[in-house]
Motif scaffolding. Structure first.
Motif, PDB file in Angstrom:
ATOM      1  N   PHE A  66      -6.467   1.722   8.384  1.00 10.07           N
ATOM      2  CA  PHE A  66      -6.812   1.453   6.981  1.00 10.07           C
ATOM      3  C   PHE A  66      -8.252   1.913   6.711  1.00 10.07           C
ATOM      4  CE2 PHE A  66      -8.942  -1.261   3.877  1.00 10.07           C
ATOM      5  CZ  PHE A  66      -8.183  -0.974   2.752  1.00 10.07           C
ATOM      6  N   ILE A  67      -9.153   1.652   7.652  1.00 14.65           N
ATOM      7  CA  ILE A  67     -10.566   2.007   7.452  1.00 14.65           C
ATOM      8  C   ILE A  67     -10.814   3.502   7.694  1.00 14.65           C
ATOM      9  CG2 ILE A  67     -12.928   1.650   8.338  1.00 14.65           C
ATOM     10  CD1 ILE A  67     -12.012  -1.241   9.025  1.00 14.65           C
ATOM     11  N   HIS A  68     -10.219   4.043   8.759  1.00 14.46           N
ATOM     12  CA  HIS A  68     -10.641   5.377   9.210  1.00 14.46           C
ATOM     13  C   HIS A  68      -9.679   6.525   8.868  1.00 14.46           C
ATOM     14  CE1 HIS A  68     -14.041   3.810  11.449  1.00 14.46           C
ATOM     15  NE2 HIS A  68     -13.248   2.857  11.926  1.00 14.46           N
ATOM     16  N   ALA A  69      -8.433   6.233   8.497  1.00 14.10           N
ATOM     17  CA  ALA A  69      -7.489   7.330   8.242  1.00 14.10           C
ATOM     18  C   ALA A  69      -7.928   8.119   7.017  1.00 14.10           C
ATOM     19  CB  ALA A  69      -6.084   6.756   8.021  1.00 14.10           C
ATOM     20  N   MET A  76      -2.810   0.732   0.086  1.00 12.77           N
ATOM     21  CA  MET A  76      -2.627  -0.686  -0.182  1.00 12.77           C
ATOM     22  C   MET A  76      -3.562  -1.490   0.716  1.00 12.77           C
ATOM     23  SD  MET A  76       0.853  -2.939  -0.345  1.00 12.77           S
ATOM     24  CE  MET A  76       1.757  -1.792  -1.345  1.00 12.77           C
ATOM     25  N   MET A  77      -4.118  -2.572   0.170  1.00 13.58           N
ATOM     26  CA  MET A  77      -5.062  -3.403   0.938  1.00 13.58           C
ATOM     27  C   MET A  77      -4.296  -4.270   1.941  1.00 13.58           C
ATOM     28  SD  MET A  77      -8.247  -3.125  -0.258  1.00 13.58           S
ATOM     29  CE  MET A  77      -9.035  -4.671   0.113  1.00 13.58           C
ATOM     30  N   PRO A  78      -4.903  -4.511   3.106  1.00 17.30           N
ATOM     31  CA  PRO A  78      -4.242  -5.367   4.099  1.00 17.30           C
ATOM     32  C   PRO A  78      -3.793  -6.721   3.530  1.00 17.30           C
ATOM     33  CG  PRO A  78      -6.100  -4.265   5.095  1.00 17.30           C
ATOM     34  CD  PRO A  78      -6.150  -3.922   3.636  1.00 17.30           C
ATOM     35  N   THR A 101       4.420   7.371  -0.273  1.00 16.13           N
ATOM     36  CA  THR A 101       3.727   7.256   1.011  1.00 16.13           C
ATOM     37  C   THR A 101       2.209   7.177   0.847  1.00 16.13           C
ATOM     38  OG1 THR A 101       5.421   8.773   1.808  1.00 16.13           O
ATOM     39  CG2 THR A 101       3.605   8.280   3.309  1.00 16.13           C
ATOM     40  N   GLY A 102       1.668   7.972  -0.085  1.00 11.60           N
ATOM     41  CA  GLY A 102       0.213   8.026  -0.249  1.00 11.60           C
ATOM     42  C   GLY A 102      -0.435   8.439   1.062  1.00 11.60           C
ATOM     43  N   SER A 103      -1.431   7.673   1.513  1.00  9.75           N
ATOM     44  CA  SER A 103      -2.107   7.973   2.783  1.00  9.75           C
ATOM     45  C   SER A 103      -1.272   7.486   3.976  1.00  9.75           C
ATOM     46  CB  SER A 103      -3.467   7.279   2.834  1.00  9.75           C
ATOM     47  OG  SER A 103      -4.124   7.386   1.611  1.00  9.75           O
ATOM     48  N   GLY A 104      -0.222   6.741   3.691  1.00 12.60           N
ATOM     49  CA  GLY A 104       0.673   6.285   4.778  1.00 12.60           C
ATOM     50  C   GLY A 104       0.258   4.955   5.374  1.00 12.60           C
ATOM     51  N   ILE A 105      -0.676   4.256   4.743  1.00 16.25           N
ATOM     52  CA  ILE A 105      -1.200   3.020   5.351  1.00 16.25           C
ATOM     53  C   ILE A 105      -0.137   1.912   5.359  1.00 16.25           C
ATOM     54  CG2 ILE A 105      -2.954   1.201   5.158  1.00 16.25           C
ATOM     55  CD1 ILE A 105      -3.946   3.976   6.221  1.00 16.25           C
ATOM     56  N   THR A 217      -2.536 -11.903  -4.954  1.00 19.08           N
ATOM     57  CA  THR A 217      -3.266 -12.621  -3.902  1.00 19.08           C
ATOM     58  C   THR A 217      -4.761 -12.378  -4.051  1.00 19.08           C
ATOM     59  OG1 THR A 217      -2.879 -10.741  -2.457  1.00 19.08           O
ATOM     60  CG2 THR A 217      -1.566 -12.685  -2.055  1.00 19.08           C
ATOM     61  N   MET A 218      -5.525 -13.425  -3.816  1.00 15.43           N
ATOM     62  CA  MET A 218      -6.980 -13.343  -3.869  1.00 15.43           C
ATOM     63  C   MET A 218      -7.515 -13.546  -2.452  1.00 15.43           C
ATOM     64  SD  MET A 218      -7.581 -13.695  -7.283  1.00 15.43           S
ATOM     65  CE  MET A 218      -6.584 -14.145  -8.688  1.00 15.43           C
ATOM     66  N   GLU A 219      -8.539 -12.780  -2.105  1.00 20.12           N
ATOM     67  CA  GLU A 219      -9.141 -12.941  -0.781  1.00 20.12           C
ATOM     68  C   GLU A 219     -10.617 -13.240  -0.978  1.00 20.12           C
ATOM     69  OE1 GLU A 219      -8.153 -10.147   2.586  1.00 20.12           O
ATOM     70  OE2 GLU A 219     -10.225  -9.586   2.246  1.00 20.12           O
ATOM     71  N   ARG A 220     -11.094 -14.308  -0.347  1.00 21.58           N
ATOM     72  CA  ARG A 220     -12.537 -14.620  -0.423  1.00 21.58           C
ATOM     73  C   ARG A 220     -13.073 -14.736   0.990  1.00 21.58           C
ATOM     74  NH1 ARG A 220     -14.592 -19.029  -4.580  1.00 21.58           N
ATOM     75  NH2 ARG A 220     -13.415 -20.463  -3.286  1.00 21.58           N
ATOM     76  N   GLU A 221     -14.008 -13.875   1.330  1.00 21.74           N
ATOM     77  CA  GLU A 221     -14.642 -13.971   2.644  1.00 21.74           C
ATOM     78  C   GLU A 221     -15.743 -15.042   2.562  1.00 21.74           C
ATOM     79  OE1 GLU A 221     -15.684 -10.233   4.327  1.00 21.74           O
ATOM     80  OE2 GLU A 221     -16.678 -11.164   6.050  1.00 21.74           O
ATOM     81  N   ILE A 222     -15.923 -15.774   3.645  1.00 22.52           N
ATOM     82  CA  ILE A 222     -16.945 -16.820   3.655  1.00 22.52           C
ATOM     83  C   ILE A 222     -18.200 -16.275   4.344  1.00 22.52           C
ATOM     84  CG2 ILE A 222     -17.503 -19.187   4.359  1.00 22.52           C
ATOM     85  CD1 ILE A 222     -15.216 -18.936   2.268  1.00 22.52           C
TER      86      ILE A 222
END
Ligand code: SAM
Length: 247
Positions: A66-69, A76-78, A101-105, A217-222
């Motif tokens: 996801f980061i390097h391809a 799509m986000m993880p 497919t897009g980038s295939g992630i 879905t919401m993601e919040r990093e602490i």
């Protein structure tokens, strides 16, 4: 090892990482690394630059791709991929149909779990990028086909347990999904806008799907600092709406 690897080093309070093939040399601000030396190393070993900086060697996994391809557009986000995997119960006996497919992630994450993934991409140059990305993972069960899913779906004589649609054309594909999905199988669509999600819901409403729901879905990093602990002030904003329907 002769496959790509991740090299990581914690330097001045920050993690630096590189996605590299075991060939040639890499110049970094921490010195030159002879990547050929990776061929005689194992995952977990360290490799040193000519200045003595030590990088740990890791086996790339789906989040690393996801980061390097190479990207053809927004993958799509993880966090959203996780929702699709958990809500469809994707498993190792599943045959999956995916488009675009897009980038295939997404296809790579699905391919790590499922028995087989067939993924369609309409743009030839994107097919090439996705095929290269997929080849780097070493996963042999993902087949990336060039084609417009709106036209191709009615030609398919295979059936699928899970169908994922991350394309603007999703609503036009849905009328054909009942012909290629196993009873009890899941359809998961991803739409950046509510208008598209609504179109998808309308298309699903005209077919025989039994259950359907749309979620975000919401993601919040602490963040942990000397001053205190709280949700990070920078965060992933809106990504998309996921509609999950069961046939
Ligand atoms: C948002 S991207 C998909 C990203 C992908 N899920 C990933 O994780 O890398 C949408 C892709 O759908 C492709 N696409 C659009 N319409 C299509 C169609 N009718 N058939 C196949 N692919 C299509 C676009 O070219 C684009 O690459």
């Amino acid at each position: 090892m002769d496959t790509p690897v991740i090299l990581k080093i914690f330097h001045k309070g920050k993690m630096k990482e590189y996605f590299v093939k075991p060939e040639g040399e890499m110049h970094t601000d921490l010195g030159i690394i002879k990547l050929d030396e990776l061929k005689s190393k194992n995952f977990g070993d360290k490799i040193s630059s000519h200045l003595g900086a030590e990088f740990v060697i890791q086996k790339p996994r789906a989040p690393d791709f996801f980061i390097h391809a190479k990207r053809s557009g927004a993958p799509m986000m993880p966090k959203d991929i996780g929702v699709i995997i958990s809500n469809t119960g994707l498993c190792s006996s599943d045959n999956v149909l995916d488009a675009g497919t897009g980038s295939g992630i997404l296809a790579i994450y699905l391919g790590e779990i499922a028995k087989k993934v067939v993924t369609y991409e309409v743009r030839e140059e994107f097919v090439e990028i996705a095929r290269n990305n997929i080849a780097l993972t070493g996963i042999s069960s993902i087949e990336c086909r060039h084609g417009d899913i709106v036209e191709e779906i009615s030609k398919l004589d295979e059936k699928f347990d899970v169908i994922t649609l991350d394309t603007i054309s999703a609503a036009r594909v849905i009328p054909y999904v009942p012909d290629v999905i196993f009873p009890g199988g899941f359809l998961a669509t991803y739409s950046p806008f509510l208008e598209q999600a609504k179109e998808i819901r309308e298309a699903i409403g005209k077919t025989d799907f039994i259950e359907v729901r749309t979620i975000e879905t919401m993601e919040r990093e602490i963040s942990f600092t000397d001053r205190g602990t709280r949700p990070a002030t920078t965060r992933v904003g809106h990504t998309g709406y996921i509609t999950i329907a069961r046939y």
